[in-house]
Design a protein around this motif. Structure first.
Motif, short mmCIF file in Angstrom:
data_model
loop_
_atom_site.label_atom_id
_atom_site.label_comp_id
_atom_site.label_asym_id
_atom_site.label_seq_id
_atom_site.Cartn_x
_atom_site.Cartn_y
_atom_site.Cartn_z
N LEU A 1 -18.29 -48.96 27.88
CA LEU A 1 -19.50 -48.34 28.42
C LEU A 1 -19.95 -49.04 29.71
CD1 LEU A 1 -21.84 -47.66 25.33
CD2 LEU A 1 -20.60 -45.99 26.70
N GLU A 2 -19.84 -50.37 29.70
CA GLU A 2 -20.25 -51.13 30.88
C GLU A 2 -19.37 -50.80 32.07
OE1 GLU A 2 -21.67 -55.70 31.84
OE2 GLU A 2 -20.13 -55.36 30.31
N ARG A 3 -18.04 -50.72 31.83
CA ARG A 3 -17.10 -50.38 32.90
C ARG A 3 -17.39 -48.98 33.45
NH1 ARG A 3 -13.33 -53.34 30.02
NH2 ARG A 3 -12.79 -51.53 28.76
N ALA A 4 -17.61 -48.05 32.53
CA ALA A 4 -17.88 -46.66 32.93
C ALA A 4 -19.14 -46.59 33.78
CB ALA A 4 -18.02 -45.77 31.70
N GLY A 5 -20.14 -47.38 33.40
CA GLY A 5 -21.39 -47.39 34.16
C GLY A 5 -21.20 -47.92 35.56
N LYS A 6 -20.39 -48.98 35.68
CA LYS A 6 -20.13 -49.56 37.01
C LYS A 6 -19.35 -48.61 37.90
CE LYS A 6 -20.31 -54.42 35.57
NZ LYS A 6 -19.53 -55.62 35.25
N GLU A 7 -18.37 -47.90 37.30
CA GLU A 7 -17.57 -46.96 38.07
C GLU A 7 -18.42 -45.78 38.54
OE1 GLU A 7 -14.33 -45.93 35.53
OE2 GLU A 7 -13.44 -47.92 35.63
N GLU A 8 -19.34 -45.37 37.67
CA GLU A 8 -20.25 -44.26 38.03
C GLU A 8 -21.15 -44.66 39.19
OE1 GLU A 8 -23.80 -41.95 35.75
OE2 GLU A 8 -21.97 -42.26 34.57
N THR A 9 -21.59 -45.93 39.15
CA THR A 9 -22.47 -46.43 40.23
C THR A 9 -21.74 -46.46 41.56
OG1 THR A 9 -23.59 -47.84 38.62
CG2 THR A 9 -23.93 -48.36 40.94
N LYS A 10 -20.42 -46.84 41.52
CA LYS A 10 -19.62 -46.90 42.75
C LYS A 10 -19.50 -45.51 43.38
CE LYS A 10 -16.76 -50.86 41.46
NZ LYS A 10 -15.40 -51.26 41.02
N GLU A 11 -19.32 -44.52 42.49
CA GLU A 11 -19.13 -43.15 42.99
C GLU A 11 -20.43 -42.64 43.61
OE1 GLU A 11 -17.82 -40.94 39.67
OE2 GLU A 11 -15.91 -42.00 39.48
#
Length: 494
Positions: free
Chosen positions: A484-494
């Motif tokens: 979940l944490e990784r997915a959140g960070k990737e979403e923020t980058k996008e």
């Protein structure tokens, strides 16, 4: 078409709404939404005079001024607080079931009983999602900041005293009933689901724990004294997001399960088992919802009384023995002076060990003993008892995700309440409690990686059977929140 008049209380004012019974559910909800001046992103919750949740629909029963409904407005910012998405679907299912009941009533009276049972079950479950209010989702008004400074009251039409007495009556009425063997066995496992049980039922299950470990016979505890003690413990837990009676039950149930899983009954004396179970039960008595750091920084009465040394844990102990100072609640009254001193000393040590400021000290001590652990060594046993209470206290992530995740929501709300208050009072803000800096996944990954896994791993070395029951579930929880944490960070980058 007939017209319905519904009386309801909103923000302390009695109001009434009028609509035709051929209105749609959406129209009725919009009517109440307008009356409450609510925004589209708010959730409405309505309760009857008994404090039970009722479905806002055209089928609302017409009432009088004396039997008014109570309407509350709850903000629905699902992303920021991690609200369970099942809530909306549960309400939709409830609405469909009620519609079906009405349709089937004229066709087959025999089919109605089961449908009504399902409706009531869903209503009870909706009532039990108490962290709606705990999560601070009440509509903001001028008093909002002040309201976050104190525990939220229970959502009930009854006064606190009446509510407690109702719990007591239910508890005593149910206490003589036979708990099934299936429930007794399930109670001994870490997968036990605390959310399925009402307060009175949890009191009955606590009674079962004391009974099945043979404490009543071994320590000459009278049943009515045990019941009075359990009820007083219940009364001394506050209605706050996390450190409440349900948490107390969970910690005690995990301790009970660990005693059976690790076969501690054959390794420790019964009096030590009593110390551990009762410590788990009393370990957070009268918790105010603000941790030791806050107590010390705010220079509260507790911090001043205990000289900044584990103020909360010292208070929990004092409240526990205050309860037992009443003869009708004193489960230790038939013991010798030596037995009483042993139990009192043991409980104080175990409860003080739950202060997370002492976590590394206690864990490191256990690490040095673990390779040469000796159950006949007094010091070794003492440290183990502390470790067992600590593990039970922070064991939510060892439970199934459906049980554990709502607890995280409750914990974060308590944390956020504290950091909000710290900001309001100009106190140092506790970093891991700051709603502006903490996400749900990040709060767990660090806690699991640096606190839970090292602690659970050491205990598993002594009791390999716990690998399956608590260590593996915690590893899975770490994977879940890391993803979940990784997915959140990737979403923020996008």
């Amino acid at each position: 078409m007939t017209t319905k008049i519904i009386h309801f209380m909103l923000n302390g004012r009695l109001q009434q709404a009028e609509f035709r019974d051929d209105c749609s559910t959406a129209e009725v909800k919009d009517l109440f939404r307008a009356a409450a001046e609510a925004e589209p992103h708010h959730i409405l919750k309505m309760y009857n005079i008994n404090g039970s949740v009722v479905n806002i629909s055209p089928r609302l029963d017409t009432n009088s001024v004396d039997s008014y409904y109570r309407l509350e407005v709850v903000a629905s910012d699902l992303k920021s607080v991690g609200m369970p998405t099942e809530l909306d679907s549960m309400e939709h299912r409830l609405q469909r079931l009620e519609n079906k009941v009405s349709e089937e009533a004229v066709k087959s009276p025999d089919a109605i009983a089961d449908l009504k049972s399902q409706v009531e079950s869903f209503k009870r479950k909706l009532e039990s999602v108490e962290h709606l209010s705990w999560m601070g989702l009440f509509k903001e008004d001028s008093d909002h900041q002040l309201s976050t400074l104190s525990p939220k009251p229970k959502t009930s039409g009854l006064s606190l005293q009446e509510d407690r007495q109702q719990v007591r009556r239910k508890f005593l009425n149910m206490s003589s009933l036979q708990v099934t063997e299936e429930v007794r066995e399930h109670l001994k496992t870490p997968i036990f689901d605390n959310w399925q049980w009402e307060e009175a039922e949890m009191l009955v299950l606590l009674q079962v724990m004391f009974t099945d470990l043979d404490f009543l016979t071994a320590f000459h505890i009278e049943l009515d004294v045990l019941q009075n003690f359990l009820f007083e413990v219940f009364c001394h837990y506050n209605n706050i997001p996390f450190h409440n009676f349900r948490h107390c039950f969970c910690v005690t149930q995990m301790m009970y399960g660990l005693i059976w899983l690790t076969e501690l009954r054959s390794k420790l004396s019964r009096i030590d088992l009593l110390i551990m179970l009762t410590s788990a039960l009393c370990h957070d008595l009268d918790h105010p919802g603000y941790n030791n750091v806050y107590q010390i920084n705010a220079q509260t009465d507790l911090a001043l009384r205990y000289n900044d040394i584990s103020p909360l844990e010292n208070h929990h102990c004092a409240v526990a023995f205050g309860i037992m100072s009443k003869p009708e609640c004193n489960i230790l009254k038939n013991l010798t002076c030596e037995q009483y001193k042993h139990i009192r000393g043991g409980m104080i040590k175990c409860i003080l060990a739950t202060d997370m400021a002492r976590h590394n000290e206690i864990l490191n001590k256990f690490k040095t003993m673990q390779p040469v652990f000796d159950f006949t060594n007094k010091d070794h046993k003492e440290v183990l008892m502390k470790i067992m209470v600590k593990v039970s206290d922070i064991s939510n992530e060892a439970r199934p995700m459906a049980v554990a995740e709502p607890w995280l929501d409750c914990l974060l709300q308590e944390f956020f309440n504290q950091s909000d208050t710290e900001k309001l009072k100009g106190l140092p803000v506790t970093p891991f409690m700051d709603r502006d800096k903490v996400s749900k996944p990040s709060s767990q990954t660090n806690f699991i990686r640096f606190v839970l896994l090292p602690l659970f791993t050491e205990l598993t070395k002594l009791f390999p059977c716990l690998e399956e029951h608590i260590l593996e579930p915690v590893r899975r929880a770490l994977d879940y929140y890391s993803d979940l944490e990784r997915a959140g960070k990737e979403e923020t980058k996008e």
